[in-house]
Design a protein around this motif. Structure first.
Motif, PDB file in Angstrom:
ATOM      1  N   GLU A 183       0.828  -1.209   0.000  1.00 33.04           N
ATOM      2  CA  GLU A 183       0.000   0.000   0.000  1.00 33.04           C
ATOM      3  C   GLU A 183       0.864   1.262   0.000  1.00 33.04           C
ATOM      4  O   GLU A 183       0.561   2.220  -0.704  1.00 33.04           O
ATOM      5  N   GLU A 184       1.939   1.269   0.777  1.00 31.88           N
ATOM      6  CA  GLU A 184       2.839   2.428   0.816  1.00 31.88           C
ATOM      7  C   GLU A 184       3.521   2.641  -0.532  1.00 31.88           C
ATOM      8  O   GLU A 184       3.615   3.771  -1.024  1.00 31.88           O
ATOM      9  N   ILE A 185       3.984   1.564  -1.127  1.00 35.49           N
ATOM     10  CA  ILE A 185       4.691   1.664  -2.408  1.00 35.49           C
ATOM     11  C   ILE A 185       3.739   2.122  -3.503  1.00 35.49           C
ATOM     12  O   ILE A 185       4.099   2.952  -4.344  1.00 35.49           O
ATOM     13  N   VAL A 186       2.517   1.610  -3.478  1.00 35.07           N
ATOM     14  CA  VAL A 186       1.526   2.015  -4.486  1.00 35.07           C
ATOM     15  C   VAL A 186       1.178   3.498  -4.319  1.00 35.07           C
ATOM     16  O   VAL A 186       1.053   4.228  -5.303  1.00 35.07           O
ATOM     17  N   ALA A 187       1.032   3.960  -3.080  1.00 35.68           N
ATOM     18  CA  ALA A 187       0.742   5.380  -2.848  1.00 35.68           C
ATOM     19  C   ALA A 187       1.869   6.260  -3.384  1.00 35.68           C
ATOM     20  O   ALA A 187       1.616   7.278  -4.048  1.00 35.68           O
ATOM     21  N   ASP A 188       3.116   5.873  -3.112  1.00 36.71           N
ATOM     22  CA  ASP A 188       4.259   6.620  -3.640  1.00 36.71           C
ATOM     23  C   ASP A 188       4.279   6.570  -5.167  1.00 36.71           C
ATOM     24  O   ASP A 188       4.546   7.574  -5.835  1.00 36.71           O
ATOM     25  N   GLY A 189       3.987   5.397  -5.707  1.00 37.62           N
ATOM     26  CA  GLY A 189       3.971   5.233  -7.159  1.00 37.62           C
ATOM     27  C   GLY A 189       2.891   6.079  -7.806  1.00 37.62           C
ATOM     28  O   GLY A 189       3.093   6.635  -8.890  1.00 37.62           O
ATOM     29  N   ASN A 190       1.743   6.197  -7.145  1.00 40.50           N
ATOM     30  CA  ASN A 190       0.661   7.011  -7.694  1.00 40.50           C
ATOM     31  C   ASN A 190       1.077   8.469  -7.786  1.00 40.50           C
ATOM     32  O   ASN A 190       0.756   9.154  -8.755  1.00 40.50           O
ATOM     33  N   PRO A 224      -4.262   1.267  -5.023  1.00 40.57           N
ATOM     34  CA  PRO A 224      -4.182   0.017  -4.244  1.00 40.57           C
ATOM     35  C   PRO A 224      -5.483  -0.768  -4.369  1.00 40.57           C
ATOM     36  O   PRO A 224      -6.554  -0.197  -4.506  1.00 40.57           O
ATOM     37  N   GLU A 225      -5.368  -2.059  -4.369  1.00 41.90           N
ATOM     38  CA  GLU A 225      -6.533  -2.938  -4.414  1.00 41.90           C
ATOM     39  C   GLU A 225      -6.295  -4.015  -3.365  1.00 41.90           C
ATOM     40  O   GLU A 225      -5.492  -4.907  -3.561  1.00 41.90           O
ATOM     41  N   SER A 226      -6.969  -3.886  -2.231  1.00 41.07           N
ATOM     42  CA  SER A 226      -6.682  -4.780  -1.124  1.00 41.07           C
ATOM     43  C   SER A 226      -7.946  -5.080  -0.346  1.00 41.07           C
ATOM     44  O   SER A 226      -8.819  -4.233  -0.223  1.00 41.07           O
ATOM     45  N   ASP A 227      -8.002  -6.268   0.215  1.00 39.14           N
ATOM     46  CA  ASP A 227      -9.117  -6.602   1.102  1.00 39.14           C
ATOM     47  C   ASP A 227      -8.751  -6.282   2.549  1.00 39.14           C
ATOM     48  O   ASP A 227      -9.463  -6.624   3.466  1.00 39.14           O
ATOM     49  N   ARG A 228      -7.604  -5.605   2.726  1.00 38.14           N
ATOM     50  CA  ARG A 228      -7.095  -5.155   4.018  1.00 38.14           C
ATOM     51  C   ARG A 228      -6.656  -6.298   4.927  1.00 38.14           C
ATOM     52  O   ARG A 228      -6.436  -6.105   6.106  1.00 38.14           O
ATOM     53  N   SER A 254      -3.125   1.622 -13.249  1.00 35.10           N
ATOM     54  CA  SER A 254      -2.598   0.316 -12.853  1.00 35.10           C
ATOM     55  C   SER A 254      -3.078   0.047 -11.438  1.00 35.10           C
ATOM     56  O   SER A 254      -3.364   0.960 -10.681  1.00 35.10           O
ATOM     57  N   ARG A 255      -3.160  -1.224 -11.068  1.00 37.25           N
ATOM     58  CA  ARG A 255      -3.605  -1.586  -9.725  1.00 37.25           C
ATOM     59  C   ARG A 255      -2.499  -2.349  -9.016  1.00 37.25           C
ATOM     60  O   ARG A 255      -1.876  -3.232  -9.587  1.00 37.25           O
ATOM     61  N   GLY A 256      -2.284  -1.994  -7.761  1.00 34.54           N
ATOM     62  CA  GLY A 256      -1.328  -2.715  -6.906  1.00 34.54           C
ATOM     63  C   GLY A 256      -2.099  -3.547  -5.921  1.00 34.54           C
ATOM     64  O   GLY A 256      -2.914  -3.038  -5.163  1.00 34.54           O
ATOM     65  N   GLN A 257      -1.862  -4.845  -5.935  1.00 36.35           N
ATOM     66  CA  GLN A 257      -2.631  -5.745  -5.096  1.00 36.35           C
ATOM     67  C   GLN A 257      -1.705  -6.698  -4.370  1.00 36.35           C
ATOM     68  O   GLN A 257      -0.800  -7.263  -4.956  1.00 36.35           O
ATOM     69  N   SER A 258      -1.943  -6.859  -3.067  1.00 30.16           N
ATOM     70  CA  SER A 258      -1.219  -7.885  -2.311  1.00 30.16           C
ATOM     71  C   SER A 258      -2.191  -9.019  -2.069  1.00 30.16           C
ATOM     72  O   SER A 258      -3.289  -8.828  -1.552  1.00 30.16           O
TER      73      SER A 258
END
Length: 105
Positions: free
Chosen positions: A40-47, A59-63, A97-101
């Motif tokens: 989530e942090e990396i995706v926020a920086d990337g955005n 970010p795309e996460s179910d938390r 793009s979507r970042g998902q863990s």
């Protein structure tokens, strides 16, 4: 020239770390990393970086928090940052793009 030498030096250090990990010679200490939070942090920086190029990363996460025990946590961060930067770099303009863990067994 100095920049290129610094990059080669960094790459060599990363190769040595990888070789130690693969051979089992790394130190026994491992740090617990919240992988979901890391992504989530990396995706926020990337955005933030992507917006300057007319692109976005969301970010795309179910938390669900996924924790990993890593001998070298900064190597995981670096790998994830490279993935996000490549997604930004190679995606067409005005594209999201979507970042998902996600954990897969």
């Amino acid at each position: 020239m100095e920049r290129d030498l610094a990059r080669v030096d960094t790459l060599m250090a990363q190769i040595l770390i990888l070789a130690r990990l693969e051979s089992g010679l790394s130190s026994g200490t491992r740090e617990c990393v919240n992988f979901t939070q890391l992504v989530e942090e990396i995706v926020a920086d990337g955005n933030f970086e992507a917006q300057a190029l007319g692109k976005s990363v969301k970010p795309e996460s179910d938390r669900t928090a996924w924790y990993l025990k890593m001998p070298i946590p900064h190597a995981l961060r670096s790998a994830c940052e490279n993935i996000v930067r490549n997604a930004i770099r190679f995606s067409p303009p005005r594209r999201q793009s979507r970042g998902q863990s996600r954990h897969q067994w």
